[in-house]
Design a protein around this motif. Structure first.
Motif, PDB file in Angstrom:
ATOM      1  N   PRO A   1       0.820  -1.232   0.000  1.00 16.44           N
ATOM      2  CA  PRO A   1       0.000   0.000   0.000  1.00 16.44           C
ATOM      3  C   PRO A   1       0.847   1.272   0.000  1.00 16.44           C
ATOM      4  O   PRO A   1       0.505   2.248  -0.682  1.00 16.44           O
ATOM      5  CB  PRO A   1      -0.818  -0.095   1.293  1.00 16.44           C
ATOM      6  N   VAL A   2       1.939   1.263   0.760  1.00 19.98           N
ATOM      7  CA  VAL A   2       2.789   2.464   0.808  1.00 19.98           C
ATOM      8  C   VAL A   2       3.458   2.672  -0.555  1.00 19.98           C
ATOM      9  O   VAL A   2       3.558   3.798  -1.053  1.00 19.98           O
ATOM     10  CB  VAL A   2       3.825   2.373   1.955  1.00 19.98           C
TER      11      VAL A   2
ATOM     12  N   ALA B   1       2.227   1.851  -3.443  1.00 21.90           N
ATOM     13  CA  ALA B   1       1.192   2.402  -4.340  1.00 21.90           C
ATOM     14  C   ALA B   1       0.971   3.892  -4.083  1.00 21.90           C
ATOM     15  O   ALA B   1       0.774   4.675  -5.022  1.00 21.90           O
ATOM     16  CB  ALA B   1      -0.112   1.624  -4.165  1.00 21.90           C
ATOM     17  N   SER B   2       1.040   4.298  -2.819  1.00 23.61           N
ATOM     18  CA  SER B   2       0.874   5.728  -2.505  1.00 23.61           C
ATOM     19  C   SER B   2       2.064   6.541  -3.013  1.00 23.61           C
ATOM     20  O   SER B   2       1.897   7.663  -3.511  1.00 23.61           O
ATOM     21  CB  SER B   2       0.745   5.945  -0.993  1.00 23.61           C
ATOM     22  N   ILE B   3       3.258   5.963  -2.888  1.00 25.06           N
ATOM     23  CA  ILE B   3       4.457   6.646  -3.376  1.00 25.06           C
ATOM     24  C   ILE B   3       4.354   6.851  -4.887  1.00 25.06           C
ATOM     25  O   ILE B   3       4.716   7.907  -5.415  1.00 25.06           O
ATOM     26  CB  ILE B   3       5.735   5.839  -3.009  1.00 25.06           C
ATOM     27  N   LYS B   4       3.830   5.822  -5.571  1.00 25.39           N
ATOM     28  CA  LYS B   4       3.717   5.897  -7.035  1.00 25.39           C
ATOM     29  C   LYS B   4       2.913   7.127  -7.474  1.00 25.39           C
ATOM     30  O   LYS B   4       3.194   7.741  -8.498  1.00 25.39           O
ATOM     31  CB  LYS B   4       3.060   4.616  -7.562  1.00 25.39           C
ATOM     32  N   LYS B   5       1.922   7.492  -6.673  1.00 30.61           N
ATOM     33  CA  LYS B   5       1.055   8.630  -7.038  1.00 30.61           C
ATOM     34  C   LYS B   5       1.796   9.960  -6.992  1.00 30.61           C
ATOM     35  O   LYS B   5       1.414  10.905  -7.675  1.00 30.61           O
ATOM     36  CB  LYS B   5      -0.145   8.702  -6.079  1.00 30.61           C
ATOM     37  N   VAL B   6       2.825  10.050  -6.160  1.00 24.78           N
ATOM     38  CA  VAL B   6       3.508  11.350  -6.034  1.00 24.78           C
ATOM     39  C   VAL B   6       4.888  11.390  -6.680  1.00 24.78           C
ATOM     40  O   VAL B   6       5.447  12.461  -6.891  1.00 24.78           O
ATOM     41  CB  VAL B   6       3.616  11.805  -4.552  1.00 24.78           C
ATOM     42  N   ALA B   7       5.448  10.213  -6.996  1.00 21.81           N
ATOM     43  CA  ALA B   7       6.818  10.186  -7.526  1.00 21.81           C
ATOM     44  C   ALA B   7       6.833  10.414  -9.029  1.00 21.81           C
ATOM     45  O   ALA B   7       5.946   9.941  -9.742  1.00 21.81           O
ATOM     46  CB  ALA B   7       7.478   8.854  -7.201  1.00 21.81           C
ATOM     47  N   ASN B   8       7.842  11.143  -9.494  1.00 19.45           N
ATOM     48  CA  ASN B   8       8.000  11.374 -10.941  1.00 19.45           C
ATOM     49  C   ASN B   8       9.184  10.604 -11.525  1.00 19.45           C
ATOM     50  O   ASN B   8       9.518  10.786 -12.684  1.00 19.45           O
ATOM     51  CB  ASN B   8       8.200  12.864 -11.214  1.00 19.45           C
ATOM     52  N   ILE B   9       9.842   9.814 -10.691  1.00 21.65           N
ATOM     53  CA  ILE B   9      10.984   9.008 -11.167  1.00 21.65           C
ATOM     54  C   ILE B   9      10.668   7.527 -10.914  1.00 21.65           C
ATOM     55  O   ILE B   9       9.783   7.209 -10.108  1.00 21.65           O
ATOM     56  CB  ILE B   9      12.316   9.448 -10.489  1.00 21.65           C
ATOM     57  N   PRO B  10      11.358   6.619 -11.628  1.00 20.31           N
ATOM     58  CA  PRO B  10      11.056   5.186 -11.491  1.00 20.31           C
ATOM     59  C   PRO B  10      11.235   4.653 -10.066  1.00 20.31           C
ATOM     60  O   PRO B  10      12.142   5.079  -9.339  1.00 20.31           O
ATOM     61  CB  PRO B  10      12.057   4.525 -12.451  1.00 20.31           C
ATOM     62  N   LEU B  11      10.372   3.724  -9.707  1.00 21.42           N
ATOM     63  CA  LEU B  11      10.456   3.091  -8.382  1.00 21.42           C
ATOM     64  C   LEU B  11      11.288   1.818  -8.479  1.00 21.42           C
ATOM     65  O   LEU B  11      10.953   0.886  -9.214  1.00 21.42           O
ATOM     66  CB  LEU B  11       9.057   2.757  -7.837  1.00 21.42           C
ATOM     67  N   ASP B  12      12.376   1.806  -7.726  1.00 16.76           N
ATOM     68  CA  ASP B  12      13.361   0.722  -7.694  1.00 16.76           C
ATOM     69  C   ASP B  12      13.094  -0.057  -6.398  1.00 16.76           C
ATOM     70  O   ASP B  12      13.492   0.371  -5.317  1.00 16.76           O
ATOM     71  CB  ASP B  12      14.747   1.412  -7.713  1.00 16.76           C
ATOM     72  N   VAL B  13      12.361  -1.163  -6.535  1.00 15.65           N
ATOM     73  CA  VAL B  13      11.857  -1.864  -5.341  1.00 15.65           C
ATOM     74  C   VAL B  13      12.745  -3.067  -5.011  1.00 15.65           C
ATOM     75  O   VAL B  13      12.882  -3.981  -5.819  1.00 15.65           O
ATOM     76  CB  VAL B  13      10.381  -2.287  -5.546  1.00 15.65           C
ATOM     77  N   HIS B  14      13.330  -3.039  -3.823  1.00 25.39           N
ATOM     78  CA  HIS B  14      14.275  -4.060  -3.358  1.00 25.39           C
ATOM     79  C   HIS B  14      13.558  -4.960  -2.355  1.00 25.39           C
ATOM     80  O   HIS B  14      13.324  -4.569  -1.210  1.00 25.39           O
ATOM     81  CB  HIS B  14      15.472  -3.315  -2.720  1.00 25.39           C
ATOM     82  N   LEU B  15      13.221  -6.168  -2.808  1.00 31.26           N
ATOM     83  CA  LEU B  15      12.465  -7.094  -1.961  1.00 31.26           C
ATOM     84  C   LEU B  15      13.400  -7.919  -1.086  1.00 31.26           C
ATOM     85  O   LEU B  15      14.086  -8.813  -1.577  1.00 31.26           O
ATOM     86  CB  LEU B  15      11.630  -8.048  -2.817  1.00 31.26           C
ATOM     87  N   MET B  16      13.419  -7.624   0.206  1.00 27.70           N
ATOM     88  CA  MET B  16      14.198  -8.443   1.151  1.00 27.70           C
ATOM     89  C   MET B  16      13.189  -9.283   1.914  1.00 27.70           C
ATOM     90  O   MET B  16      12.915  -9.060   3.095  1.00 27.70           O
ATOM     91  CB  MET B  16      15.008  -7.528   2.080  1.00 27.70           C
TER      92      MET B  16
ATOM     93  N   PRO C   1       1.606  -8.100  -6.920  1.00 27.41           N
ATOM     94  CA  PRO C   1       1.156  -6.918  -6.159  1.00 27.41           C
ATOM     95  C   PRO C   1       2.099  -5.719  -6.260  1.00 27.41           C
ATOM     96  O   PRO C   1       1.636  -4.584  -6.404  1.00 27.41           O
ATOM     97  CB  PRO C   1       1.083  -7.427  -4.712  1.00 27.41           C
ATOM     98  N   PHE C   2       3.407  -5.973  -6.206  1.00 27.64           N
ATOM     99  CA  PHE C   2       4.333  -4.834  -6.289  1.00 27.64           C
ATOM    100  C   PHE C   2       4.393  -4.264  -7.703  1.00 27.64           C
ATOM    101  O   PHE C   2       4.530  -3.054  -7.878  1.00 27.64           O
ATOM    102  CB  PHE C   2       5.733  -5.206  -5.774  1.00 27.64           C
ATOM    103  N   ALA C   3       4.278  -5.124  -8.714  1.00 29.54           N
ATOM    104  CA  ALA C   3       4.264  -4.614 -10.095  1.00 29.54           C
ATOM    105  C   ALA C   3       3.024  -3.739 -10.285  1.00 29.54           C
ATOM    106  O   ALA C   3       3.107  -2.641 -10.850  1.00 29.54           O
ATOM    107  CB  ALA C   3       4.277  -5.774 -11.081  1.00 29.54           C
ATOM    108  N   LYS C   4       1.885  -4.200  -9.779  1.00 31.62           N
ATOM    109  CA  LYS C   4       0.650  -3.414  -9.918  1.00 31.62           C
ATOM    110  C   LYS C   4       0.672  -2.146  -9.081  1.00 31.62           C
ATOM    111  O   LYS C   4       0.002  -1.164  -9.397  1.00 31.62           O
ATOM    112  CB  LYS C   4      -0.555  -4.289  -9.574  1.00 31.62           C
TER     113      LYS C   4
END
Ligand code: DX5
Ligand code: ZN
Length: 214
Positions: free
Chosen positions: A51-52, A54-69, A79-82
């Protein structure tokens, strides 16, 4: 223009002022935004989830680099891709060796970049055979779990053999990166630097990012 991708880790941001702290690094020239997802099992800490993101996606203008630990990364790719991940990185240690290629291809079916990360104790030789399928290799230069740890220079040496066999791969480093340790990694062939503490605790964020890109 620099070809170094700088990805500030928002783990060092103020979570009560996340939008403000995202805008601060965007304005200072950040290329990507590094989001550290921790599940309390693969690593002892618990941080950000879907959820966080997805909220970041709404305000960010640069690509989201998601590191799954996290354990069982397969379950959370969709879910993270969506939620808006543009680069999705799982840990080699969290999957069986014969699942790596399938998981990599699965991530790419969402039209995003597939990354794989190795912890400090994992030899890079073990993963060289997977590099042709990957968009990014993330070499951890601290034990994953917390920001603000000391850079492990022996881990940075893993960059060299990876770069030799994969000239076009994005090779990212994460953990204890600052202007000095970032330079060591760039000299070995890294072209993406994650930095949390160094960027967010710097008095001059523009300069900190510029030094990483230099
Ligand atoms: C550590 C995380 C890092 C962390 C880096 O497990 O993967 O992304 O935020 O923080 P610094 O740059 O402070 O070492
Ligand atoms: Zn990270």
């Amino acid at each position: 223009m620099s070809n170094i991708i700088v990805s500030p880790s928002i783990l060092s941001a103020d979570f009560a002022n996340l939008e403000r702290d995202i805008k601060r690094v965007e304005k200072a020239g950040a290329d990507w935004l590094h989001i550290d997802v921790m599940d309390g099992h693969f690593v002892p800490n618990i941080t950000i989830g879907v959820p966080v993101t997805a909220s970041i996606k709404k305000v960010a203008n640069i690509p989201l680099d998601v590191h799954l630990m996290i354990e069982n990364p397969q379950k959370y790719i969709e879910p993270f891709a969506k939620a808006g991940a543009d680069i999705l990185t799982f840990h080699y240690e969290a999957v069986l060796p014969d699942e790596v290629t399938q998981l990599t291809e699965y991530i790419k079916t969402f039209g995003i970049k597939a990354g794989m990360s190795i912890k400090p104790k994992t030899p890079v030789e073990e993963v060289l055979k997977y590099l042709p399928n990957l968009d990014m290799l993330l070499i951890m230069t601290v034990e994953p779990g917390f920001g603000g740890q000391k850079f492990m220079s022996d881990c940075a040496e893993k960059i060299k053999p990876a770069r030799e066999i994969a000239p076009d791969l994005i090779i990212q480093v994460d953990g204890g990166i600052n202007a000095e340790t970032g330079k060591i990694c760039k000299n070995f062939g890294a072209n993406s630097l994650v930095a949390g503490n160094y960027i967010y605790n710097s008095e001059d964020i523009n300069r900190a990012i510029a030094l990483l890109k230099a």
